[in-house]
Design a protein around this motif. Sequence first.
Motif, mmCIF file in Angstrom:
data_model
loop_
_atom_site.group_PDB
_atom_site.id
_atom_site.type_symbol
_atom_site.label_atom_id
_atom_site.label_comp_id
_atom_site.label_asym_id
_atom_site.label_seq_id
_atom_site.Cartn_x
_atom_site.Cartn_y
_atom_site.Cartn_z
ATOM 1 N N GLY A 85 0.768 -1.231 0.000
ATOM 2 C CA GLY A 85 0.000 0.000 0.000
ATOM 3 C C GLY A 85 0.799 1.281 0.000
ATOM 4 N N SER A 86 2.109 1.194 0.155
ATOM 5 C CA SER A 86 2.863 2.441 0.224
ATOM 6 C C SER A 86 3.262 2.915 -1.160
ATOM 7 N N THR A 87 4.029 3.957 -1.194
ATOM 8 C CA THR A 87 4.401 4.581 -2.458
ATOM 9 C C THR A 87 5.431 3.757 -3.196
ATOM 10 N N SER A 88 4.985 2.702 -3.819
ATOM 11 C CA SER A 88 5.935 1.859 -4.536
ATOM 12 C C SER A 88 6.485 2.608 -5.734
ATOM 13 N N PRO A 89 7.672 2.201 -6.163
ATOM 14 C CA PRO A 89 8.273 2.884 -7.293
ATOM 15 C C PRO A 89 7.429 2.681 -8.547
ATOM 16 N N LEU B 96 8.031 -8.335 -6.604
ATOM 17 C CA LEU B 96 8.624 -9.294 -5.692
ATOM 18 C C LEU B 96 10.089 -8.938 -5.432
ATOM 19 N N LEU B 97 10.764 -8.576 -6.482
ATOM 20 C CA LEU B 97 12.160 -8.175 -6.347
ATOM 21 C C LEU B 97 12.303 -7.064 -5.312
ATOM 22 N N GLY B 98 11.448 -6.070 -5.420
ATOM 23 C CA GLY B 98 11.498 -4.967 -4.464
ATOM 24 C C GLY B 98 11.307 -5.460 -3.041
ATOM 25 N N ASP B 99 10.339 -6.327 -2.853
ATOM 26 C CA ASP B 99 10.064 -6.849 -1.514
ATOM 27 C C ASP B 99 11.244 -7.642 -0.969
ATOM 28 N N ASP B 305 -1.286 -13.630 0.575
ATOM 29 C CA ASP B 305 -0.726 -12.445 1.195
ATOM 30 C C ASP B 305 0.443 -11.927 0.375
ATOM 31 N N ARG B 306 0.912 -10.813 0.768
ATOM 32 C CA ARG B 306 2.009 -10.203 0.035
ATOM 33 C C ARG B 306 3.320 -10.382 0.791
#
Lengths: 339, 339
Positions: A85-89, B96-99, B305-306
């Motif tokens: 939910g946040s400001t993802s790129p 997914l990479l970002g996470d 879920d994420r």
Amino acid sequence: MSDTSNERSSGRITMVDLARLAGVSVPTVSRALRNLDSVLPETRTRIHALAAEHGFVANAAAQALRGRAARKTAIVFDFQSSGPGSTSPDAFIFELLGDVAHALTIRDFEVTLCPRENSVERYERQLTEIGASGAIFLGQGGQHEMLQALAARFPIIVWGAVLPEALYCAVGSDNFKGGQLVGEELKGRKRTSILLLGNPQTEQVRLRFEGFRASYGVGQHRMIETLPVGFSYEEAYRAVLNRIKDTPKRLDGIFAATDTLAMAAIRAVREIDLVVPDDVAVVGYNDIPQSQAFDPPLTTIREDDRRAGSLLVEKLMQIRDGVRASSVRLDVTLVRRAT
Amino acid sequence: MSDTSNERSSGRITMVDLARLAGVSVPTVSRALRNLDSVLPETRTRIHALAAEHGFVANAAAQALRGRAARKTAIVFDFQSSGPGSTSPDAFIFELLGDVAHALTIRDFEVTLCPRENSVERYERQLTEIGASGAIFLGQGGQHEMLQALAARFPIIVWGAVLPEALYCAVGSDNFKGGQLVGEELKGRKRTSILLLGNPQTEQVRLRFEGFRASYGVGQHRMIETLPVGFSYEEAYRAVLNRIKDTPKRLDGIFAATDTLAMAAIRAVREIDLVVPDDVAVVGYNDIPQSQAFDPPLTTIREDDRRAGSLLVEKLMQIRDGVRASSVRLDVTLVRRAT
DNA sequence: GTGAAAGCGCTAACAT
DNA sequence: ATGTTAGCGCTTTCAC
């Protein structure tokens, strides 16, 4: 009796092992492997063969310690904020990330991901700690001043706004011109009340909006207002919806700082039964792949080419080699589609 | 006379410098900095202060050489192919990479991007060369066998299909169940001729399709055909268009292996004036952020879920610590929207 | 053309 | 609680 000092159970071979196997000294192995011509061709071949056979991999740490110039580049961007939910790129940044990583990999550079920091010291610490020989920033992220200072102490290249006073090399689309093109477009389509959607604290967004103002002009028949939102679809959607349903003051054009925001705006506009583009025209920025597929296909700004990734890397290599690298503004065009 | 062995012009301080400044020996500095309690609190404080003041950064190469367990994880995925027009990775992978990068960073792990290779040897070489202590694969990429072999020699975790015979730890959505849900859905909506869009050579896609077949069933009144395409929007669009315009054989349902492919399919379907979902129902997979925003909003499969990113990292930490890590299938649900 | 010796910056083992 | 010694794996002198 057991073997003297060879392949440990770990399986990793060192030059000592190779040296013994080849019946030569360690430095000779080192030379042979690096193809220095002070080694008898025959010896060299033999050592290469042994190395291959035993799957020898040089210990990068030892080499680095010995002073070999690091082939390692950090890519700095905001993946931290991509929590739920946040400001993802923006999707655009990920595309670019892929391109940059590819360009670095084929040059045999290691690619390390670094999160944004909030001070020059922390950046420097982080970058030297991992032993990077350069860094590529994906977006200024509102840290222009910090980057100015950092550039003096570390080789960096920045994807983002090309600012006249910048001391660092920046590569980015011609944001001002992009904004101008949108301004002309909406003016030509007789729009009189424009919403600028996006946060001007981001340098690129600021330039886009400045370009817009410059060509659109403001007078008795043309109004502009700004709705500063981040790059998140959800946030933009809610903000636009609020804006247009709370104050029904007429709005007939939206210039969104990214395509993602444009999509969010369109959804909000349709929510209150306005028609795009008849009631409200919407223009985005970046021409990400989805924009063409979007329904309605998005009118947007596209960069001259997709070679941004390799361009960033080329520039960084220049700086690494002590050459001054000049900033580049990639040309932009307006892609007129259905919005 | 000039200073003995201190801060070179390079600006980087070593422990030797710190030791002289503090009037202690090098090991003491090392101990103090690592907060070993064999150091007088006062000394420790002093050294920490000096380190901070002079911006000391430990040389990672030296530490690694000395055997400190590396805190470095490689993330392997297919950014190579994200060149212009080619089969770029699905947007989902970037999320997914970002996470994953985030989860690793907060654990103070370095994150390195590695391209796909085509043999176990090359993977092993690559990973040991950069000194990674583990690797996370984003998608099997059709390399199940290779991963089986690699897992025995290197700590890896795989995002992707959870295969019963796998020797490596895999985390992924319950692809089979996801496919089943789609099968039930399309069966319930009385669809009789289904196109499976996606390449079953990809393990996850294969499972999704198998699940679909299992619950949808095939009989005289239900047909299934497969159109094997990569993950590229353009490719899928063209393939679907070809399929439906060349052979007008009726088709009333499409199960796309990803949301991106679903969007491409919808565009193709509309191109020849068929209506979604009335003429052709379309279901995607992943529920990427754009799917909700898409017009029409996409019916798709969403994971429970994420937290996939942090889960992958947790599992890797377990393996790193010598603990066996079990594979995880994340539960899935069908999100019924407009297609 | 090759070997012996030294040292990169750090930490572990042993002193004291 | 601190110092001394040794050595990680490699490359760079300098001999021969």
